[in-house]
Design an enzyme around this catalytic site. Structure first.
Site, PDB file in Angstrom:
ATOM      1  N   ASP A 151      11.321  -6.473  23.180  1.00  0.00           N
ATOM      2  CA  ASP A 151      11.712  -6.792  21.654  1.00  0.00           C
ATOM      3  C   ASP A 151      11.149  -5.478  20.788  1.00  0.00           C
ATOM      4  O   ASP A 151      11.861  -5.085  20.153  1.00  0.00           O
ATOM      5  CB  ASP A 151      11.272  -7.980  21.629  1.00  0.00           C
ATOM      6  N   LYS A 191      -0.157  -3.658  29.433  1.00  0.00           N
ATOM      7  CA  LYS A 191      -1.260  -3.774  28.389  1.00  0.00           C
ATOM      8  C   LYS A 191      -2.322  -4.623  29.113  1.00  0.00           C
ATOM      9  O   LYS A 191      -3.006  -5.758  28.676  1.00  0.00           O
ATOM     10  CB  LYS A 191      -0.821  -4.754  27.212  1.00  0.00           C
ATOM     11  N   ASP A 222       1.076   0.431  23.819  1.00  0.00           N
ATOM     12  CA  ASP A 222       1.104   1.069  22.503  1.00  0.00           C
ATOM     13  C   ASP A 222       1.131   2.724  22.720  1.00  0.00           C
ATOM     14  O   ASP A 222       1.849   3.429  21.991  1.00  0.00           O
ATOM     15  CB  ASP A 222      -0.340   0.885  21.917  1.00  0.00           C
ATOM     16  N   ASP A 238      13.063  -2.331  18.950  1.00  0.00           N
ATOM     17  CA  ASP A 238      13.365  -2.353  17.570  1.00  0.00           C
ATOM     18  C   ASP A 238      12.951  -0.686  17.078  1.00  0.00           C
ATOM     19  O   ASP A 238      13.524  -0.079  16.200  1.00  0.00           O
ATOM     20  CB  ASP A 238      12.743  -3.014  16.546  1.00  0.00           C
ATOM     21  N   TYR A 240       7.225 -15.564  25.057  1.00  0.00           N
ATOM     22  CA  TYR A 240       8.411 -16.272  24.299  1.00  0.00           C
ATOM     23  C   TYR A 240       8.284 -17.629  24.804  1.00  0.00           C
ATOM     24  O   TYR A 240       9.311 -17.910  25.690  1.00  0.00           O
ATOM     25  CB  TYR A 240       9.541 -15.804  23.705  1.00  0.00           C
TER      26      TYR A 240
END
Ligand code: NAI
Ligand code: MG
Length: 353
Positions: free
Chosen positions: A242, A185, A218, A246, A135
């Site tokens: 983030d 990742k 993932d 969720d 971000y």
């Protein structure tokens, strides 16, 4: 602790943020009378009226408070990047709230996507980096309007930023089950994630008591759904944290139950507490939003202030009312209003302190 009263700022914001914040204030008043609340009406409505989500000196106005309780910002009519970068992100950064703490639990009496799991199987603390990473405002559009136009969006991973969030996660793991999983990742992101991994491995060597794993984000997403019992604390970059939180909230009883804290661990500025969910324009104004996420954010706020008994009472009250199951908002399969569920929790909490 010897404080007689706390000064707490609220920013109810937009949509259901306003309703759920009112309920959280009611519950906190029930367990800790005498809090001095100051409300700031910074929101998309304020943006449409004044051209800014909040005034330029907003951090100065908030700096002296003991903590901040934030509803949600964002509403149709104002682009999401304006509401996010006009309020939430600048406050998180102005106050050095570099930790975003997101506990995910299967609360009693709630229907989960993981139906056969119990509260013991799913109790995860997600530690999300909250000040840098993916971000970032660095980047831009090149050759706009041409057929070869493109945009660049750069990620920033600083040594200080990675070290402090990873160390914070190790400390939380020490207080819990002693297991920490890092979201990486490094197969796809060739610079940032190998760097993150190297810092994780170096800090891991300082904490031999903590059992560590590094999973690609993932695979970690799948693990949250398939084997939540293997997870205790998760640390991730801003974007990964983030998304994972969720997902984790959704596999428990949904977004209406998931709280979050933006923490300044050094306490040089106020920390800010909010639900994971947004302003839910689809149900705004109907009085049916689930207030539990915001009430649990209030419990995290009390915990941060050192009010352990009051925080525990709120947490117990939420669990008792949900377990009893008579008063549920529509997202939990019931017909109760935001106010009915909030009042029931406040009433129960008052009996527990
Ligand atoms: P959202 O979290 O507001 O809603 C997603 C879905 O979950 C909706 O169907 C909504 O009805 C449901 N939901 C959320 N909270 C609920 C609750 N307490 N009780 C019952 N149902 C609930 O996310 P969405 O729709 O992507 O975003 C809406 C606005 O909120 C956007 O402007 C977005 O930018 C903003 N937003 C703000 C956040 C913040 O202030 N921290 C965080 C996320 C979104
Ligand atoms: Mg989010």
């Amino acid at each position: 602790n010897g404080r007689a009263t706390y000064r707490i700022a609220t920013i109810p914001g937009d949509g259901i943020g306003v309703d759920v914040t009112a309920e959280a204030v009611g519950v906190l008043d029930a367990v800790l009378p005498g809090i001095e609340w100051t409300e700031f009406d910074w929101s998309c409505e304020n943006y449409l009226r004044t051209g800014a989500m909040m005034p330029a000196d907003a951090p100065g106005q908030l700096a002296g408070f003991d903590a901040i309780l934030l509803g949600a910002v964002g509403f149709p009519g104002v682009p999401d990047h304006i509401s996010l970068w006009g309020l939430l992100i600048p406050l998180r950064r102005a106050f050095g709230q570099y930790v975003n703490l997101r506990p995910v639990r299967l609360l009693p009496g709630t229907e989960s996507a993981l139906r056969d799991r119990t509260a013991e199987d799913l109790d995860i603390l997600i530690v999300r980096e909250n000040s840098e990473g993916e971000y970032s405002a660095i980047g831009g559009m090149h050759h706009p309007g041409r057929t070869d136009e493109f945009v660049r969006q750069e990620s920033i991973f600083t040594r200080v930023g990675c070290e402090r969030i990873i160390r914070y996660a190790f400390e939380r793991a020490l207080e819990r089950d002693g297991r920490l999983c890092s979201a990486t990742k490094s197969n796809g992101l060739l610079h940032s994630m190998p760097y993150w991994d190297s810092i994780f491995e170096r800090i891991a060597s300082e904490y031999p008591q903590v059992e560590t794993r590094q999973l690609h984000v993932d695979a970690l997403a799948a693990e949250i759904v398939l084997h939540p019992d293997r997870l205790d604390v998760i640390v991730g970059s801003n974007l990964f944290g983030d998304i994972l939180s969720d997902l984790a909230a959704a596999v428990t009883g949904g977004l209406g139950l998931a709280p979050s804290g933006n923490i300044n661990p050094e306490r040089t500025a106020p920390s800010m507490f909010e639900a994971v969910h947004g302003s839910a324009p689809d149900i705004a104004g109907q009085g049916i939003a689930n207030p539990v996420a915001q009430i649990l954010a209030g419990a995290m706020l009390l915990e941060h202030l050192g009010e352990h008994a009051a925080a525990a009472a709120v947490d117990r009250a939420v669990c008792d009312v949900l377990r009893e199951g008579r008063i549920r908002t529509p997202d939990l399969g019931g017909t109760a209003t935001t106010g009915e569920l909030g009042s029931a929790i406040a009433h129960r909490a008052a009996q527990l302190v």
